[in-house]
Design a protein around this motif. Structure first.
Motif, short mmCIF file in Angstrom:
data_model
loop_
_atom_site.label_atom_id
_atom_site.label_comp_id
_atom_site.label_asym_id
_atom_site.label_seq_id
_atom_site.Cartn_x
_atom_site.Cartn_y
_atom_site.Cartn_z
N PHE A 76 49.16 -46.60 24.65
CA PHE A 76 50.38 -47.11 24.00
C PHE A 76 51.45 -48.09 24.78
CE2 PHE A 76 51.47 -42.63 25.48
CZ PHE A 76 52.62 -43.06 26.17
N GLY A 77 52.04 -48.67 24.51
CA GLY A 77 52.73 -49.76 25.26
C GLY A 77 53.29 -50.72 24.37
N LYS A 78 53.73 -51.87 24.85
CA LYS A 78 54.45 -52.84 24.17
C LYS A 78 53.46 -53.71 23.28
CE LYS A 78 58.07 -54.09 27.36
NZ LYS A 78 58.79 -54.92 28.12
N VAL A 79 53.68 -54.09 22.12
CA VAL A 79 52.92 -54.68 21.03
C VAL A 79 52.73 -56.33 21.55
CG1 VAL A 79 52.51 -55.83 18.81
CG2 VAL A 79 53.45 -53.26 19.23
N GLY A 80 51.83 -56.89 21.51
CA GLY A 80 51.67 -58.33 21.95
C GLY A 80 50.59 -58.52 23.00
N PHE A 81 50.91 -59.09 24.09
CA PHE A 81 49.86 -59.45 24.96
C PHE A 81 49.12 -58.31 25.59
CE2 PHE A 81 48.62 -59.80 29.49
CZ PHE A 81 47.62 -60.94 29.44
N SER A 82 49.44 -57.10 26.06
CA SER A 82 48.92 -56.07 26.59
C SER A 82 47.99 -55.52 25.58
CB SER A 82 50.08 -55.14 27.18
OG SER A 82 50.86 -54.42 25.75
N ALA A 83 48.44 -55.25 24.35
CA ALA A 83 47.44 -54.76 23.40
C ALA A 83 46.31 -55.59 23.11
CB ALA A 83 48.19 -54.48 22.01
N THR A 84 46.69 -56.91 23.16
CA THR A 84 45.60 -57.91 22.85
C THR A 84 44.57 -57.95 24.02
OG1 THR A 84 46.68 -59.01 21.67
CG2 THR A 84 44.97 -60.36 22.65
N TRP A 85 45.17 -58.03 25.55
CA TRP A 85 44.18 -58.04 26.53
C TRP A 85 43.19 -56.74 26.79
CZ3 TRP A 85 43.10 -61.24 30.27
CH2 TRP A 85 42.77 -60.89 31.57
N SER A 86 44.01 -55.62 26.19
CA SER A 86 43.12 -54.33 26.59
C SER A 86 42.12 -54.30 25.48
CB SER A 86 44.10 -53.06 26.48
OG SER A 86 44.76 -53.25 25.12
N GLY A 87 42.61 -54.74 24.30
CA GLY A 87 41.45 -54.82 23.31
C GLY A 87 40.52 -55.71 23.34
N PHE A 88 40.59 -57.04 24.11
CA PHE A 88 39.48 -57.66 24.33
C PHE A 88 38.60 -57.31 25.36
CE2 PHE A 88 37.74 -61.32 27.09
CZ PHE A 88 37.06 -62.04 26.01
N TRP A 89 38.96 -56.47 26.49
CA TRP A 89 37.83 -56.30 27.57
C TRP A 89 36.88 -54.89 27.29
CZ3 TRP A 89 36.64 -59.67 30.59
CH2 TRP A 89 37.45 -61.01 30.87
N GLY A 90 36.33 -54.81 26.08
CA GLY A 90 35.53 -53.80 25.88
C GLY A 90 34.21 -54.25 25.91
N TYR A 91 33.88 -55.42 24.89
CA TYR A 91 32.42 -55.84 25.00
C TYR A 91 32.22 -56.63 26.45
CZ TYR A 91 31.68 -54.53 20.14
OH TYR A 91 31.27 -53.76 19.09
N PRO A 92 33.02 -57.34 26.90
CA PRO A 92 32.53 -58.01 28.11
C PRO A 92 32.39 -57.14 29.28
CG PRO A 92 34.39 -59.20 26.78
CD PRO A 92 34.27 -57.73 26.07
N ALA A 93 32.99 -55.86 28.99
CA ALA A 93 33.07 -55.03 30.57
C ALA A 93 31.90 -54.79 30.89
CB ALA A 93 33.71 -53.60 30.05
N PRO A 94 30.67 -54.27 30.25
CA PRO A 94 29.42 -54.19 30.92
C PRO A 94 28.71 -55.46 31.69
CG PRO A 94 29.47 -53.25 28.74
CD PRO A 94 30.77 -53.96 28.88
N GLY A 95 29.03 -56.73 30.97
CA GLY A 95 28.42 -57.85 31.52
C GLY A 95 29.22 -58.33 32.74
N VAL A 96 30.47 -57.99 32.69
CA VAL A 96 31.27 -58.10 34.05
C VAL A 96 30.77 -57.29 35.27
CG1 VAL A 96 33.60 -58.11 35.01
CG2 VAL A 96 33.24 -59.41 32.66
N LEU A 97 30.85 -56.04 34.77
CA LEU A 97 30.38 -54.98 35.81
C LEU A 97 29.07 -55.15 36.42
CD1 LEU A 97 30.93 -52.43 37.49
CD2 LEU A 97 29.95 -51.03 35.41
N GLY A 98 28.12 -55.68 35.45
CA GLY A 98 26.85 -56.01 35.83
C GLY A 98 26.83 -57.05 36.79
N LEU A 99 27.67 -57.95 36.72
CA LEU A 99 27.74 -59.39 37.68
C LEU A 99 28.25 -58.65 38.88
CD1 LEU A 99 28.14 -62.21 38.55
CD2 LEU A 99 30.17 -62.60 37.34
#
Length: 249
Positions: A90-113
Protein backbone atom coordinates in the motif's frame (compact mmCIF):
# COMPACT_ATOMS: atom_id res chain seq x y z
CA UNK A 1 28.19 -30.46 14.72
CA UNK A 2 26.02 -28.50 17.19
CA UNK A 3 23.79 -25.52 16.31
CA UNK A 4 26.43 -22.93 17.18
CA UNK A 5 29.02 -24.61 14.98
CA UNK A 6 26.49 -24.97 12.18
CA UNK A 7 25.59 -21.29 12.27
CA UNK A 8 29.27 -20.36 12.37
CA UNK A 9 30.01 -22.59 9.36
CA UNK A 10 27.07 -21.07 7.47
CA UNK A 11 28.11 -17.50 8.27
CA UNK A 12 31.72 -18.19 7.28
CA UNK A 13 30.45 -19.54 3.94
CA UNK A 14 28.27 -16.45 3.45
CA UNK A 15 31.03 -13.95 4.27
CA UNK A 16 33.63 -15.81 2.21
CA UNK A 17 31.61 -14.80 -0.83
CA UNK A 18 32.19 -11.10 -0.14
CA UNK A 19 35.11 -10.93 -2.49
CA UNK A 20 36.05 -11.18 -6.12
CA UNK A 21 37.53 -14.08 -8.05
CA UNK A 22 38.68 -14.50 -11.62
CA UNK A 23 36.02 -13.84 -14.22
CA UNK A 24 34.16 -16.85 -15.56
CA UNK A 25 35.38 -17.91 -19.02
CA UNK A 26 33.46 -21.11 -19.72
CA UNK A 27 35.07 -23.86 -21.76
CA UNK A 28 33.02 -26.34 -23.79
CA UNK A 29 32.16 -28.57 -20.82
CA UNK A 30 31.23 -25.67 -18.56
CA UNK A 31 29.16 -24.10 -21.31
CA UNK A 32 27.32 -27.39 -21.69
CA UNK A 33 26.37 -27.22 -18.01
CA UNK A 34 25.45 -23.53 -18.15
CA UNK A 35 23.19 -23.98 -21.18
CA UNK A 36 22.18 -27.65 -21.12
CA UNK A 37 20.96 -28.03 -17.54
CA UNK A 38 18.82 -24.86 -17.64
CA UNK A 39 17.19 -26.11 -20.84
CA UNK A 40 16.34 -29.41 -19.15
CA UNK A 41 15.10 -27.63 -16.01
CA UNK A 42 12.86 -25.22 -17.88
CA UNK A 43 11.64 -27.34 -20.80
CA UNK A 44 10.88 -30.64 -19.05
CA UNK A 45 7.37 -30.30 -17.58
CA UNK A 46 8.08 -32.49 -14.56
CA UNK A 47 11.07 -30.40 -13.48
CA UNK A 48 9.57 -27.06 -14.53
CA UNK A 49 6.64 -27.78 -12.21
CA UNK A 50 9.06 -27.22 -9.31
CA UNK A 51 11.54 -24.73 -10.74
CA UNK A 52 8.65 -22.62 -12.03
CA UNK A 53 7.65 -22.00 -8.40
CA UNK A 54 11.04 -20.39 -7.83
CA UNK A 55 10.58 -18.25 -10.95
CA UNK A 56 7.21 -17.13 -9.54
CA UNK A 57 8.92 -16.33 -6.24
CA UNK A 58 11.40 -14.11 -8.09
CA UNK A 59 8.47 -12.55 -9.98
CA UNK A 60 6.77 -11.55 -6.71
CA UNK A 61 10.05 -10.38 -5.18
CA UNK A 62 10.43 -8.15 -8.24
CA UNK A 63 7.09 -6.54 -7.39
CA UNK A 64 8.13 -6.18 -3.75
CA UNK A 65 11.55 -4.66 -4.49
CA UNK A 66 10.02 -2.19 -6.96
CA UNK A 67 7.40 -1.24 -4.36
CA UNK A 68 10.05 -0.62 -1.71
CA UNK A 69 12.02 1.52 -4.19
CA UNK A 70 9.13 3.98 -4.37
CA UNK A 71 8.37 4.05 -0.66
CA UNK A 72 5.43 1.67 -0.67
CA UNK A 73 4.90 -0.67 2.28
CA UNK A 74 4.93 -4.35 1.40
CA UNK A 75 2.16 -6.14 3.32
CA UNK A 76 2.97 -9.64 2.16
CA UNK A 77 3.57 -12.16 -0.59
CA UNK A 78 1.44 -15.18 -1.40
CA UNK A 79 2.68 -18.07 -3.55
CA UNK A 80 0.79 -21.08 -4.86
CA UNK A 81 1.83 -24.47 -6.21
CA UNK A 82 0.19 -23.69 -9.59
CA UNK A 83 2.85 -20.98 -10.27
CA UNK A 84 0.52 -18.14 -9.36
CA UNK A 85 1.27 -15.54 -6.73
CA UNK A 86 0.44 -12.11 -5.39
CA UNK A 87 2.30 -9.26 -3.74
CA UNK A 88 0.26 -6.82 -1.66
CA UNK A 89 1.51 -3.33 -0.86
CA UNK A 90 0.00 0.00 0.00
CA UNK A 91 1.05 3.57 -0.72
CA UNK A 92 0.16 6.43 -3.00
CA UNK A 93 -1.87 5.69 -6.10
CA UNK A 94 -0.08 6.55 -9.34
CA UNK A 95 3.52 6.06 -10.33
CA UNK A 96 4.54 3.89 -7.36
CA UNK A 97 1.67 1.46 -7.90
CA UNK A 98 2.38 1.26 -11.64
CA UNK A 99 6.12 0.86 -11.11
CA UNK A 100 5.72 -1.97 -8.61
CA UNK A 101 3.08 -3.60 -10.81
CA UNK A 102 5.36 -3.64 -13.83
CA UNK A 103 8.45 -5.33 -12.39
CA UNK A 104 7.03 -8.80 -11.92
CA UNK A 105 7.37 -10.54 -15.26
CA UNK A 106 10.69 -8.84 -16.13
CA UNK A 107 12.24 -9.64 -12.73
CA UNK A 108 13.51 -13.18 -13.51
CA UNK A 109 15.04 -11.97 -16.78
CA UNK A 110 16.71 -9.00 -15.08
CA UNK A 111 18.02 -11.20 -12.27
CA UNK A 112 19.26 -13.72 -14.84
CA UNK A 113 21.24 -10.96 -16.55
CA UNK A 114 22.65 -9.80 -13.20
CA UNK A 115 23.74 -13.33 -12.27
CA UNK A 116 25.39 -14.03 -15.62
CA UNK A 117 27.17 -10.67 -15.52
CA UNK A 118 28.30 -11.33 -11.95
CA UNK A 119 29.75 -14.70 -12.93
CA UNK A 120 31.68 -13.40 -15.92
CA UNK A 121 33.02 -10.44 -13.93
CA UNK A 122 34.21 -12.53 -10.98
CA UNK A 123 31.40 -11.68 -8.55
CA UNK A 124 29.64 -15.06 -8.56
CA UNK A 125 30.37 -15.81 -4.84
CA UNK A 126 29.04 -12.39 -3.85
CA UNK A 127 25.90 -12.88 -5.92
CA UNK A 128 25.37 -16.29 -4.32
CA UNK A 129 25.83 -14.97 -0.77
CA UNK A 130 23.58 -11.94 -1.27
CA UNK A 131 20.94 -14.09 -2.94
CA UNK A 132 20.93 -16.55 -0.05
CA UNK A 133 20.49 -13.72 2.46
CA UNK A 134 17.68 -12.11 0.45
CA UNK A 135 15.80 -15.41 0.33
CA UNK A 136 16.07 -15.68 4.11
CA UNK A 137 14.80 -12.13 4.64
CA UNK A 138 11.97 -12.73 2.17
CA UNK A 139 10.51 -15.37 4.49
CA UNK A 140 9.08 -12.64 6.74
CA UNK A 141 6.87 -11.41 3.89
CA UNK A 142 5.21 -14.76 3.09
CA UNK A 143 1.54 -14.85 4.06
CA UNK A 144 0.17 -18.28 3.06
CA UNK A 145 0.99 -21.92 3.78
CA UNK A 146 1.90 -22.91 0.21
CA UNK A 147 4.07 -19.81 -0.05
CA UNK A 148 5.80 -20.68 3.21
CA UNK A 149 6.60 -24.17 1.92
CA UNK A 150 7.98 -22.82 -1.37
CA UNK A 151 9.96 -20.04 0.30
CA UNK A 152 11.42 -22.25 3.04
CA UNK A 153 12.53 -24.95 0.59
CA UNK A 154 14.06 -22.31 -1.68
CA UNK A 155 15.82 -20.54 1.17
CA UNK A 156 17.17 -23.78 2.66
CA UNK A 157 18.38 -24.94 -0.77
CA UNK A 158 20.19 -21.62 -1.22
CA UNK A 159 21.94 -21.94 2.15
CA UNK A 160 23.01 -25.53 1.36
CA UNK A 161 24.44 -24.41 -1.98
CA UNK A 162 26.41 -21.63 -0.27
CA UNK A 163 27.85 -24.01 2.33
CA UNK A 164 28.54 -27.13 0.28
CA UNK A 165 29.08 -26.07 -3.35
CA UNK A 166 32.80 -26.34 -4.25
CA UNK A 167 34.42 -22.99 -5.01
CA UNK A 168 35.34 -24.03 -8.56
CA UNK A 169 31.67 -24.65 -9.36
CA UNK A 170 30.21 -21.41 -7.99
CA UNK A 171 30.57 -19.48 -11.26
CA UNK A 172 29.09 -22.38 -13.23
CA UNK A 173 26.13 -22.59 -10.87
CA UNK A 174 25.46 -18.83 -10.82
CA UNK A 175 25.72 -18.53 -14.61
CA UNK A 176 23.51 -21.61 -15.05
CA UNK A 177 20.91 -20.25 -12.63
CA UNK A 178 20.96 -16.96 -14.52
CA UNK A 179 20.38 -18.80 -17.79
CA UNK A 180 17.50 -20.79 -16.29
CA UNK A 181 15.87 -17.60 -15.01
CA UNK A 182 16.25 -15.95 -18.43
CA UNK A 183 14.54 -18.90 -20.11
CA UNK A 184 11.92 -19.05 -17.37
CA UNK A 185 11.15 -15.38 -17.89
CA UNK A 186 10.62 -16.01 -21.61
CA UNK A 187 8.32 -18.95 -20.81
CA UNK A 188 6.21 -16.85 -18.47
CA UNK A 189 6.06 -14.08 -21.07
CA UNK A 190 4.63 -16.53 -23.61
CA UNK A 191 2.19 -17.73 -20.96
CA UNK A 192 0.83 -14.26 -20.15
CA UNK A 193 0.53 -13.40 -23.85
CA UNK A 194 -1.51 -16.58 -24.34
CA UNK A 195 -3.75 -15.57 -21.44
CA UNK A 196 -4.61 -12.39 -23.33
CA UNK A 197 -4.97 -13.95 -26.77
CA UNK A 198 -7.21 -16.71 -25.39
CA UNK A 199 -8.88 -14.32 -22.91
CA UNK A 200 -8.80 -16.83 -20.07
CA UNK A 201 -8.26 -15.66 -16.48
CA UNK A 202 -7.27 -12.32 -17.97
CA UNK A 203 -8.29 -10.42 -14.82
CA UNK A 204 -5.34 -12.00 -12.98
CA UNK A 205 -2.79 -10.77 -15.53
CA UNK A 206 -0.37 -8.03 -14.50
CA UNK A 207 -0.90 -6.39 -17.90
CA UNK A 208 -4.66 -6.27 -17.33
CA UNK A 209 -4.25 -4.85 -13.81
CA UNK A 210 -1.78 -2.23 -15.03
CA UNK A 211 -4.17 -1.23 -17.81
CA UNK A 212 -6.95 -0.67 -15.27
CA UNK A 213 -4.80 1.79 -13.34
CA UNK A 214 -3.20 3.65 -16.24
CA UNK A 215 -3.91 5.20 -19.62
CA UNK A 216 -2.08 2.41 -21.49
CA UNK A 217 -3.93 -0.67 -22.76
CA UNK A 218 -2.90 -4.19 -21.75
CA UNK A 219 -1.28 -4.73 -25.14
CA UNK A 220 1.12 -1.86 -24.51
CA UNK A 221 2.14 -3.34 -21.17
CA UNK A 222 2.68 -6.74 -22.79
CA UNK A 223 4.89 -5.02 -25.36
CA UNK A 224 6.94 -3.36 -22.62
CA UNK A 225 7.28 -6.70 -20.81
CA UNK A 226 8.49 -8.24 -24.06
CA UNK A 227 11.04 -5.50 -24.76
CA UNK A 228 12.65 -5.78 -21.32
CA UNK A 229 12.61 -9.59 -21.12
CA UNK A 230 13.90 -10.19 -24.66
CA UNK A 231 16.57 -7.50 -24.24
CA UNK A 232 17.79 -9.14 -21.02
CA UNK A 233 17.87 -12.56 -22.71
CA UNK A 234 19.83 -11.26 -25.72
CA UNK A 235 22.34 -9.35 -23.59
CA UNK A 236 22.75 -12.41 -21.33
CA UNK A 237 23.46 -14.59 -24.37
CA UNK A 238 25.94 -12.06 -25.72
CA UNK A 239 27.79 -11.85 -22.39
CA UNK A 240 28.10 -15.64 -22.19
CA UNK A 241 29.22 -15.81 -25.82
CA UNK A 242 31.83 -13.08 -25.28
CA UNK A 243 33.20 -14.72 -22.13
CA UNK A 244 33.35 -18.23 -23.59
CA UNK A 245 36.69 -19.70 -24.62
CA UNK A 246 34.96 -21.97 -27.13
CA UNK A 247 35.88 -21.02 -30.68
CA UNK A 248 33.32 -21.18 -33.48
CA UNK A 249 34.45 -22.10 -36.98
Amino acid sequence: MDLKQGVSTWWDAITSGFGRQDGFEPDAVQLLFVLGIPLVVTLMPGIWRFFGMFVTFVHELGHAFAALMTGRVVKGISLNFDHSGQMNSFGKVGFSATWSGFWGYPAPGVLGLVLITSATQGWAPLALSIGALILLVALIFIRNLAGAAIAVVTAVAAQLVVVFLPVEWISVFVAGLGTALAIGSLKDLVKVIRVHTRRRRIQQSDAYILAQGSSLPAGAWLTLFTLVIVACALVSAYILYSASTVSVG
